[in-house]
Scaffold this motif. Structure first.
Motif, short mmCIF file in Angstrom:
data_model
loop_
_atom_site.label_atom_id
_atom_site.label_comp_id
_atom_site.label_asym_id
_atom_site.label_seq_id
_atom_site.Cartn_x
_atom_site.Cartn_y
_atom_site.Cartn_z
N LEU A 108 4.86 -57.94 52.20
CA LEU A 108 4.20 -58.79 53.19
C LEU A 108 4.78 -58.39 54.55
N ALA A 109 4.12 -57.46 55.20
CA ALA A 109 4.68 -56.90 56.42
C ALA A 109 4.86 -57.98 57.50
N ALA A 110 6.00 -57.88 58.19
CA ALA A 110 6.32 -58.80 59.28
C ALA A 110 6.70 -57.98 60.50
N PRO A 111 6.50 -58.54 61.70
CA PRO A 111 6.86 -57.80 62.93
C PRO A 111 8.31 -57.32 62.93
N SER A 112 9.20 -58.06 62.27
CA SER A 112 10.61 -57.65 62.23
C SER A 112 10.83 -56.36 61.45
N GLN A 113 9.81 -55.93 60.73
CA GLN A 113 9.92 -54.68 59.98
C GLN A 113 9.42 -53.47 60.76
N THR A 114 9.02 -53.71 62.00
CA THR A 114 8.70 -52.59 62.89
C THR A 114 9.97 -51.78 63.12
N SER A 115 9.95 -50.53 62.73
CA SER A 115 11.17 -49.73 62.76
C SER A 115 10.84 -48.29 62.41
N VAL A 116 11.85 -47.46 62.46
CA VAL A 116 11.74 -46.11 61.93
C VAL A 116 12.51 -46.06 60.63
N TYR A 117 11.87 -45.55 59.60
CA TYR A 117 12.47 -45.53 58.27
C TYR A 117 12.82 -44.11 57.88
N PHE A 118 14.04 -43.95 57.37
CA PHE A 118 14.50 -42.64 56.93
C PHE A 118 14.88 -42.70 55.46
N CYS A 119 14.39 -41.73 54.75
CA CYS A 119 14.82 -41.51 53.38
C CYS A 119 15.86 -40.40 53.40
N ALA A 120 16.83 -40.48 52.51
CA ALA A 120 17.88 -39.47 52.45
C ALA A 120 18.27 -39.25 51.00
N SER A 121 18.91 -38.11 50.76
CA SER A 121 19.38 -37.84 49.40
C SER A 121 20.67 -37.05 49.44
N SER A 122 21.43 -37.13 48.36
CA SER A 122 22.65 -36.34 48.24
C SER A 122 22.92 -36.08 46.77
N TYR A 123 23.65 -35.00 46.51
CA TYR A 123 23.94 -34.64 45.12
C TYR A 123 24.98 -35.57 44.52
N SER A 124 25.97 -35.95 45.38
CA SER A 124 27.09 -36.76 44.92
C SER A 124 27.17 -38.02 45.77
N PRO A 125 28.05 -38.94 45.40
CA PRO A 125 28.25 -40.12 46.26
C PRO A 125 28.75 -39.73 47.64
N ILE A 126 28.57 -40.61 48.61
CA ILE A 126 28.86 -40.31 50.00
C ILE A 126 30.29 -39.85 50.20
N GLY A 127 31.25 -40.44 49.55
CA GLY A 127 32.66 -40.14 49.78
C GLY A 127 33.16 -38.89 49.10
N THR A 128 32.31 -38.15 48.44
CA THR A 128 32.75 -36.97 47.71
C THR A 128 32.99 -35.82 48.67
N VAL A 129 34.12 -35.13 48.52
CA VAL A 129 34.44 -34.01 49.40
C VAL A 129 33.35 -32.96 49.30
N GLY A 130 32.93 -32.49 50.45
CA GLY A 130 31.94 -31.42 50.49
C GLY A 130 30.51 -31.90 50.35
N ASN A 131 30.31 -33.17 50.05
CA ASN A 131 28.96 -33.67 49.87
C ASN A 131 28.22 -33.74 51.20
N THR A 132 26.96 -33.45 51.18
CA THR A 132 26.13 -33.54 52.39
C THR A 132 24.93 -34.42 52.09
N ILE A 133 24.59 -35.27 53.02
CA ILE A 133 23.41 -36.12 52.89
C ILE A 133 22.29 -35.50 53.71
N TYR A 134 21.15 -35.35 53.09
CA TYR A 134 19.99 -34.75 53.74
C TYR A 134 18.99 -35.85 54.06
N PHE A 135 18.48 -35.83 55.29
CA PHE A 135 17.54 -36.84 55.74
C PHE A 135 16.14 -36.27 55.85
N GLY A 136 15.15 -37.13 55.60
CA GLY A 136 13.78 -36.80 55.90
C GLY A 136 13.52 -36.94 57.39
N GLU A 137 12.29 -36.65 57.80
CA GLU A 137 11.96 -36.65 59.22
C GLU A 137 11.62 -38.02 59.77
#
Lengths: 116, 114
Positions: A80-109
């Motif tokens: 149920l869309a509301a004006p407060s949901q006006t925003s820019v939404y980003f999807c992201a992914s990573s192979y490992s959890p965020i705190g893992t050494v060497g891990n990189t998070i990739y973002f969509g556009e």
């Protein structure tokens, strides 16, 4: 090299309408995330998933739902869309959890959503 | 609770001049620190990250950042700015253990004058 792909890029919704933001990644990543970006506020985590069939709430989950039926896809639904949901939404992914050494998070556009 | 502060909302710099973007964080443990750049209409791209070791970190596009534990800071620098560096820059902090929460600062928008 597709990476993280989001659709649609732009959408205008009326108050009370519903829609789904699609996100797919082709890197075989276990971890996927949805963020929203409000002006001057940085990105805030809406939902995340640690693998197919597993999802969990982030900082700002109210008004949203997610599912993760496959490794590749992580759609975000606004019921149920509301004006407060006006925003820019980003999807992201990573192979490992965020705190893992060497891990990189990739973002969509990003997906620009306006609720009027 | 963890937080990230980027004190400068906007910075205007002349092409060829040096650039420094400030980032201060509050975190209960040793943090994992990131800088991302977002060009207009684009997603976020990772510039560099710090986990441990040498406190001066080199990134892509000629950027570097220095971790100063005593000041809880992770400032981003570039010696000579190019017009293509006009973008929004985000500092972020995450856990040094498996976790899923990445906390972002509010961003600094950089404008480059010719």
């Amino acid at each position: 090299n597709a990476g993280v792909t989001q659709t649609p890029k732009f959408r205008i919704l009326k108050i009370g309408q519903s829609m789904t933001l699609q996100c797919t990644q082709d890197m075989n990543h276990n971890y996927m995330y949805w963020y929203r970006q409000d002006p001057g506020m940085g990105l805030k985590l809406i939902y995340y998933s640690v693998g197919a069939g597993i999802t969990d709430k982030g900082e700002v989950p109210n008004g949203y739902n997610v599912s993760r039926s496959t490794t590749e896809d992580f759609p975000l639904r606004l019921e149920l869309a509301a004006p407060s949901q006006t925003s820019v939404y980003f999807c992201a992914s990573s192979y490992s959890p965020i705190g893992t050494v060497g891990n990189t998070i990739y973002f969509g556009e990003g997906s620009w959503l306006t609720v009027v | 609770a963890q937080s990230v502060t980027q004190p400068d909302i906007h910075i205007t710099v002349s092409e060829g001049a040096s650039l420094e973007l400030r980032c201060n964080y509050s975190y209960g443990a040793t943090p994992y620190l990131f800088w991302y750049v977002q060009s207009p209409g684009q997603g976020l791209q990772l510039l560099l990250k710090y986990f441990s070791g040498d406190t001066l970190v080199q990134g892509i596009k000629g950027f570097e950042a220095e971790f100063k534990r005593s000041q809880s800071s992770f400032n981003l620098r570039k010696p000579s700015v190019h017009w293509s560096d006009a973008a929004e820059y985000f500092c972020a902090v995450g856990p040094q253990a498996a976790g899923n929460k990445l906390t972002f600062g509010g961003g600094t928008r950089v404008l480059v004058k010719p």
